[in-house]
Every structure is written in structure tokens, then in C-alpha cells.
Design a protein around this motif. Structure first.
Motif, mmCIF file in Angstrom:
data_model
loop_
_atom_site.group_PDB
_atom_site.id
_atom_site.type_symbol
_atom_site.label_atom_id
_atom_site.label_comp_id
_atom_site.label_asym_id
_atom_site.label_seq_id
_atom_site.Cartn_x
_atom_site.Cartn_y
_atom_site.Cartn_z
ATOM 1 N N VAL A 119 39.813 6.703 -45.136
ATOM 2 C CA VAL A 119 38.825 7.369 -44.265
ATOM 3 C C VAL A 119 38.528 6.575 -42.996
ATOM 4 C CG1 VAL A 119 37.772 8.519 -46.239
ATOM 5 C CG2 VAL A 119 36.758 6.402 -45.368
ATOM 6 N N VAL A 120 39.044 5.356 -42.900
ATOM 7 C CA VAL A 120 38.804 4.525 -41.718
ATOM 8 C C VAL A 120 40.129 3.993 -41.196
ATOM 9 C CG1 VAL A 120 36.443 3.841 -42.321
ATOM 10 C CG2 VAL A 120 38.370 2.504 -43.184
ATOM 11 N N GLU A 121 40.127 3.528 -39.947
ATOM 12 C CA GLU A 121 41.339 2.937 -39.374
ATOM 13 C C GLU A 121 40.954 1.926 -38.304
ATOM 14 O OE1 GLU A 121 43.618 6.105 -37.753
ATOM 15 O OE2 GLU A 121 42.135 6.635 -36.222
ATOM 16 N N LEU A 122 41.799 0.939 -38.116
ATOM 17 C CA LEU A 122 41.555 -0.081 -37.103
ATOM 18 C C LEU A 122 41.697 0.507 -35.707
ATOM 19 C CD1 LEU A 122 43.484 -3.167 -38.532
ATOM 20 C CD2 LEU A 122 40.997 -2.943 -38.326
ATOM 21 N N PHE A 140 36.733 -0.773 -35.706
ATOM 22 C CA PHE A 140 37.378 0.260 -36.510
ATOM 23 C C PHE A 140 36.624 1.575 -36.362
ATOM 24 C CE2 PHE A 140 34.167 -1.728 -39.080
ATOM 25 C CZ PHE A 140 33.684 -0.757 -39.952
ATOM 26 N N ARG A 141 37.263 2.653 -36.703
ATOM 27 C CA ARG A 141 36.640 3.970 -36.608
ATOM 28 C C ARG A 141 36.609 4.658 -37.967
ATOM 29 N NH1 ARG A 141 41.510 4.794 -33.945
ATOM 30 N NH2 ARG A 141 40.500 4.658 -31.910
ATOM 31 N N ARG A 142 35.558 5.453 -38.171
ATOM 32 C CA ARG A 142 35.517 6.373 -39.307
ATOM 33 C C ARG A 142 36.105 7.686 -38.816
ATOM 34 N NH1 ARG A 142 35.291 10.364 -42.349
ATOM 35 N NH2 ARG A 142 34.029 10.419 -44.261
ATOM 36 N N LYS A 143 37.205 8.084 -39.412
ATOM 37 C CA LYS A 143 37.899 9.288 -38.956
ATOM 38 C C LYS A 143 36.957 10.496 -38.969
ATOM 39 C CE LYS A 143 42.320 7.609 -40.796
ATOM 40 N NZ LYS A 143 43.374 7.827 -41.823
ATOM 41 N N GLY A 163 17.648 -1.406 -46.375
ATOM 42 C CA GLY A 163 17.728 -2.843 -46.586
ATOM 43 C C GLY A 163 19.059 -3.303 -47.139
ATOM 44 N N PHE A 164 20.104 -2.529 -46.880
ATOM 45 C CA PHE A 164 21.417 -2.849 -47.437
ATOM 46 C C PHE A 164 22.260 -3.690 -46.487
ATOM 47 C CE2 PHE A 164 25.946 -1.564 -47.752
ATOM 48 C CZ PHE A 164 26.232 -2.218 -48.938
ATOM 49 N N ALA A 165 22.348 -3.283 -45.227
ATOM 50 C CA ALA A 165 23.219 -3.972 -44.272
ATOM 51 C C ALA A 165 22.792 -3.622 -42.854
ATOM 52 C CB ALA A 165 24.679 -3.570 -44.484
ATOM 53 N N LEU A 166 23.156 -4.488 -41.926
ATOM 54 C CA LEU A 166 23.003 -4.182 -40.506
ATOM 55 C C LEU A 166 24.383 -4.282 -39.863
ATOM 56 C CD1 LEU A 166 21.199 -3.419 -38.147
ATOM 57 C CD2 LEU A 166 20.865 -5.855 -37.677
ATOM 58 N N VAL A 167 24.972 -3.117 -39.640
ATOM 59 C CA VAL A 167 26.261 -3.011 -38.945
ATOM 60 C C VAL A 167 26.073 -1.945 -37.887
ATOM 61 C CG1 VAL A 167 28.734 -2.623 -39.168
ATOM 62 C CG2 VAL A 167 27.446 -3.554 -41.113
ATOM 63 N N THR A 168 26.301 -2.300 -36.630
ATOM 64 C CA THR A 168 26.010 -1.384 -35.536
ATOM 65 C C THR A 168 27.295 -0.942 -34.828
ATOM 66 O OG1 THR A 168 25.654 -3.292 -34.094
ATOM 67 C CG2 THR A 168 23.699 -2.300 -35.104
ATOM 68 N N PRO A 169 27.265 0.229 -34.193
ATOM 69 C CA PRO A 169 28.436 0.686 -33.453
ATOM 70 C C PRO A 169 28.525 0.044 -32.079
ATOM 71 C CG PRO A 169 26.718 2.343 -33.325
ATOM 72 C CD PRO A 169 26.189 1.240 -34.214
ATOM 73 N N THR A 170 29.674 0.193 -31.464
ATOM 74 C CA THR A 170 29.867 -0.228 -30.085
ATOM 75 C C THR A 170 30.750 0.827 -29.418
ATOM 76 O OG1 THR A 170 30.527 -2.073 -28.653
ATOM 77 C CG2 THR A 170 31.924 -1.629 -30.564
ATOM 78 N N LYS A 171 31.182 0.538 -28.213
ATOM 79 C CA LYS A 171 32.075 1.465 -27.513
ATOM 80 C C LYS A 171 33.365 0.749 -27.146
ATOM 81 C CE LYS A 171 28.436 4.445 -25.633
ATOM 82 N NZ LYS A 171 28.715 5.521 -26.590
ATOM 83 N N TRP A 172 34.452 1.495 -27.189
ATOM 84 C CA TRP A 172 35.767 0.972 -26.832
ATOM 85 C C TRP A 172 36.462 1.984 -25.950
ATOM 86 C CZ3 TRP A 172 37.865 -3.517 -26.586
ATOM 87 C CH2 TRP A 172 39.248 -3.651 -26.414
ATOM 88 N N THR A 206 32.942 5.800 -29.316
ATOM 89 C CA THR A 206 32.042 5.077 -30.205
ATOM 90 C C THR A 206 32.801 4.684 -31.463
ATOM 91 O OG1 THR A 206 30.108 6.276 -29.388
ATOM 92 C CG2 THR A 206 29.897 5.185 -31.516
ATOM 93 N N VAL A 207 32.727 3.402 -31.815
ATOM 94 C CA VAL A 207 33.432 2.890 -33.001
ATOM 95 C C VAL A 207 32.507 1.940 -33.752
ATOM 96 C CG1 VAL A 207 35.708 3.090 -31.901
ATOM 97 C CG2 VAL A 207 34.436 0.934 -31.730
ATOM 98 N N ALA A 208 32.918 1.556 -34.944
ATOM 99 C CA ALA A 208 32.156 0.585 -35.728
ATOM 100 C C ALA A 208 32.686 -0.822 -35.453
ATOM 101 C CB ALA A 208 32.259 0.915 -37.211
ATOM 102 N N ARG A 209 31.859 -1.799 -35.736
ATOM 103 C CA ARG A 209 32.231 -3.179 -35.421
ATOM 104 C C ARG A 209 31.669 -4.134 -36.466
ATOM 105 N NH1 ARG A 209 29.332 -7.128 -33.050
ATOM 106 N NH2 ARG A 209 30.394 -8.801 -31.929
ATOM 107 N N PHE A 210 32.510 -5.028 -36.943
ATOM 108 C CA PHE A 210 32.101 -6.159 -37.773
ATOM 109 C C PHE A 210 32.211 -7.436 -36.952
ATOM 110 C CE2 PHE A 210 33.881 -4.052 -41.878
ATOM 111 C CZ PHE A 210 32.652 -3.445 -42.142
ATOM 112 N N CYS A 211 31.267 -8.347 -37.132
ATOM 113 C CA CYS A 211 31.404 -9.710 -36.599
ATOM 114 C C CYS A 211 31.021 -10.670 -37.716
ATOM 115 C CB CYS A 211 30.513 -9.927 -35.382
ATOM 116 S SG CYS A 211 30.703 -11.577 -34.635
ATOM 117 N N PHE A 212 31.997 -11.445 -38.174
ATOM 118 C CA PHE A 212 31.798 -12.332 -39.320
ATOM 119 C C PHE A 212 31.500 -13.760 -38.866
ATOM 120 C CE2 PHE A 212 34.549 -8.917 -40.843
ATOM 121 C CZ PHE A 212 33.886 -8.537 -42.013
#
Length: 456
Positions: A380-383, A394-397, A415-424, A432-438
Motif C-alpha cells: 500500500v506504500v512506495e518510496l 514515501f507515499r501511501r498509494k 498518543g501513538f506517533a508523530l509522523v508528519t507529511p511534507t511536499k516533494w 504531498t508525501v509522508a516522511r520519516f526522520c530517524f
């Protein structure tokens, strides 16, 4: 107010109990913001003529106010550029505050500044800059970039023909927002190289050819990025450095986020060319596990920074006296009064050693690569692009921008997670896509799988 009484002692014990409990939690409660009116209703007026008492004030903070914040070191806080200060650095931040050291001049803060300088030597060694390169700790990347660009401008203005000219800087559209903001602060024009990927020497050369004679005269600096905040992209530092050397332009590298990766053997080669920079920004409070606020600016020639920043005043003359000789941090950046914010980094480095730091930074890179593999295997997702440093786009199709927004708020609200979108940028449009920063070594494979599962 300044006396030590039984109430102060009891408060100290309460605070220490809270601090120890907080420091020992690798997965603290993820709070969420409340509206100001809601917080006001919960805590009432806290600043009054007679005071509400330390016990009551601390209870309100512990039970209400801190729960309206998101801990930056939560293992599922993967938004923006999070942080994960080491326990040693957090504890020594308390020591730093309790010691009340004024870190502007050697005369007052020699011992604390010595600690900072020991940590700075390690940072400088990571860059490969030759002697006499050195730097100073700042409040963050914005202050570091400003200090560097002021130094660059003043160096350019030493030439009489430039003294009354408005300068010009070149950077890329992917540069950090502070670079663009600092251009306004120091009143210089900014030319943006239009590229979503790395700014190359070839692209810079092409831009130089488009400048007219007056623009070329006003150009004094190029700002490259050593790890963009959005995607972890590293510019072509070697190619840009070569052009800057030929054209006699100041070469600044903003590695506020990505600079921590200089400690990682697996990606150090990606920064080749940084050793030719005139100035470099690195934020230890991002990927070198220091508490906020701790940035750093490093100069190839510190005397150029001293010429730009050293303040004059009759009340400051004593600090320049032979009897007070030593390194004065206020001479090398925009801030006069300052805390010795590099001390927690020094203590953590001294306690754990640099090998542990290398391991912790490598963990962020490994987590990003792991996330990339998990995304590739998930139907359901892709880089959007291959992981770079510790960033994954990555994007959620099939999702719309509203879907990403609602997903972000739902995970945060629960209270589960904070993951925010960005733009590419895709072609001529922005997606608009999703983004992880570890950053946090305590983030696990199970955390990544669980977050991806929330996308359906």
C-alpha cells in the motif's frame, strides 16, 4: 526567594525524582497540544502577586502542562528533525545550569569554555578542515548560519569597492529556511538554484553564467547543504568548493542536520569537499545527542569571524586584558551573553567515547534503510526516492493531502506517533508525501511496522 529553606529542599527532591523518572524512560508518554483556553481552565492563573507555591506550580507542570507537549526523544517521534539527547548529556545539562557559568569570556568561564573547546576539537576533526580551523557553540543552526554569513559579508566588505554594495548569495531551493531568513536579516539578495535534488557544481556554474556584471560583483557567498532537512540530500560539495575557490567566493556548508553523519564511516565519503569550506554549521542537538539548544559554527579561519563579531565597549575592555587571555566565544558569533551549551556534549563524549557516537549515528542510517526495505515490501506504500542519511520519503498509494493530514492528527491524538507529511516536487507540481526522520537509536523495527500499519 534566594534563601534555602525546607520548602526548597523538598522541591529539589521532587524535581530530581521527576527528572530521574523521565531520564530512565526510553518511551515516555507522547503528549498532545491543547488549546490555550483549555490549558487556562485546567491550571488557572499561575503568576500572581503572592505566588502559588513551588509544590503547586510543579504539580501543574507535571500533571497537566508537560502532557501537552511532545517529547522529542520518543522513539515514534519521526517528524521534522527530532532529537535524542543521551542520558549523560541531559544530566550534565542540569549541572551546567546549576553551575551558573557565563560562557562569553575566558576570564569568567575558563573551565566551562575549556570543556566546550574539547568537544569542538572533535567536531572540527570530523570535518577535515586544516589548522587553524575552529568554532564556537551557538543556540542552533539559525544562529550559526547567521554568524557565518555575517562573517562572509564582512570579509567581502573589507574591499573598499564593496562597502556600499548590497551583497548577493547563491543557495538551492532545498536549503534550510534559516538561510533564506538570514539573507533578509543581513539585507542581502538571494539567488536560488532550482533543483529538488543535490545542487551540483555544474548547476552552480550554469547560474554564474546567467548573472550580469553588477550581480557578479555583488556575489560573495555560496551556501551548500550537507543533508537537507526535507530529504537528507547532500549537495555536490567537492564541485561547489572548486568553483568557489576559482571564483573567490565564500563557501559555507549548512550541515545543521546532516553534519552528525560525518561521524558515520558508512556515509562519510558523501561529504567529500566539506574540508574546503570557509564555514560549516552543525547542530549537536540534532544528530549528536545533545539537549536543546546546541548548535555550532566552525570557521576555516577563525580570525575572520573575530574581525566580524568581536564587540567593543569600555566595560568589556578587561576581558581583552593580558591577564584574562584565553578563548572568548563571544568574539566568534552573534551572541554576547551565552550559556556554556557545549558542556553537556563534552560530558557525554568524555563518558561514552566517540565510538559510541559513531554507533548511534549509524543506527539512524540503518533504521532509514530498514524503513526503505519495509516500505518496498508493503503493497500500500512506495518510496518516493531512496533513503538518504536518516530521511525516508514515501507515499501511501491513492491518498490525498487531506488523508495525510488526518492520518497525522489521528496518530498524534491517540498518543501513538508523530509522523508528519511534507511536499516533494514531481515535474512541475508538488506532491504531498509522508516522511520519516530517524535519530533515536531506541526506535525499533516494530515501531516502523506499526506506523506503516496505521496507513491501512
Amino acid at each position: 526567594m534566594h534563601n534555602i529553606d525546607i520548602a526548597s529542599i523538598e522541591m529539589t527532591l521532587d524535581v530530581m525524582k521527576y527528572a530521574i523518572d523521565r531520564i530512565t524512560r526510553t518511551s515516555p508518554q507522547m503528549g498532545r497540544p491543547k488549546k490555550e483556553a483549555e490549558l487556562r481552565e485546567l491550571v488557572g492563573e499561575t503568576i500572581t502577586s503572592k505566588g502559588i507555591g513551588g509544590e503547586n506550580a510543579f504539580r501543574l507542570f507535571r500533571d497537566v502542562l508537560v502532557k501537552a507537549t511532545v517529547p522529542i526523544d520518543h522513539p515514534r517521534h519521526l517528524a521534522f528533525v527530532p532529537a535524542a539527547p543521551s542520558r549523560a548529556a541531559i544530566l550534565f545539562d542540569l549541572v551546567t545550569s546549576a553551575s551558573s557559568i557565563h560562557g562569553a569570556y575566558w576570564m569568567e568561564g575558563a573551565g566551562g569554555i575549556f570543556c566546550e573547546n574539547e568537544a569542538m576539537k572533535w567536531l572540527v576533526s570530523l570535518t577535515g578542515l586544516p589548522e587553524p580551523a575552529f568554532g564556537v557553540f551557538t543556540s542552533g543552526g539559525t544562529a550559526a548560519n547567521l554568524s557565518a554569513l555575517v562573517t562572509a559579508r564582512e570579509h567581502w566588505r573589507k574591499h573598499p569597492e564593496n562597502q556600499n554594495s548590497k551583497g548577493l548569495i547563491i543557495t538551492s531551493v532545498g536549503a534550510h529556511s534559516s538561510v533564506k531568513a538570514m539573507a533578509k536579516v543581513i539585507d542581502v539578495d538571494l539567488f536560488l538554484v532550482e533543483t529538488e535534488d543535490a545542487m551540483t557544481g555544474q548547476a552552480l556554474q550554469a547560474v554564474l553564467k546567467t548573472l550580469d556584471t553588477q550581480q557578479r560583483k555583488r556575489l560573495f557567498a555560496v551556501v551548500a547543504t550537507g543533508g537537507t532537512t526535507n530529504a537528507g540530500i547532500i549537495d555536490d560539495l567537492s564541485g561547489i568548493a572548486e568553483i568557489c575557490e576559482t571564483e573567490k567566493l565564500w563557501f559555507h556548508v549548512d550541515a545543521a542536520y546532516g553534519g552528525g553523519a560525518l561521524a558515520a564511516d558508512s556515509v562519510r565519503h558523501l561529504f567529500n569537499g566539506i574540508e574546503k569550506a570557509d564555514s560549516i554549521t552543525i547542530d549537536p542537538h540534532k544528530w549528536l545527542f545533545s539537549p536543546y539548544d546546541c548548535g555550532a559554527v566552525i570557521y576555516k579561519n577563525p580570525e575572520q569571524a573575530k574581525h566580524a563579531h568581536a564587540q567593543q565597549g569600555s566595560y568589556l575592555d578587561i576581558f581583552k586584558d593580558k591577564g584574562a587571555q584565553g578563548f572568548n566565544p563571544s568574539d566568534y558569533q552573534i551572541q554576547l551573553t551565552r550559556r556554556v551549551r557545549g558542556m553537556p556534549l563534552w560530558f557525554s563524549l568524555a563518558m561514552h567515547g566517540t565510538d559510541k557516537y559513531k554507533w548511534a549515528v549509524e543506527q539512524g542510517i540503518s533504521l532509514a534503510n530498514l524503513a526503505g526495505r519495509l516500505i518496498t515490501e508493503n503493497p500500500v506504500v512506495e518510496l518516493v526516492r531512496e533513503p538518504s542519511l536518516s530521511c525516508v520519503l514515501f507515499r501511501r498509494k491513492g491518498w490525498t493531502p487531506e488523508d495525510y493530514r488526518d492520518w497525522t492528527y489521528k496518530n498524534h491524538r491517540e498518543g501513538f506517533a508523530l509522523v508528519t507529511p511534507t511536499k516533494w516536487k514531481q515535474g512541475d507540481t508538488y506532491e504531498t508525501v509522508a516522511r520519516f526522520c530517524f535519530i533515536n537509536p531506541h526506535t525499533t523495527e516494530e515501531d516502523i511496522i506499526a506506523i506503516l500499519r496505521t496507513m491501512g
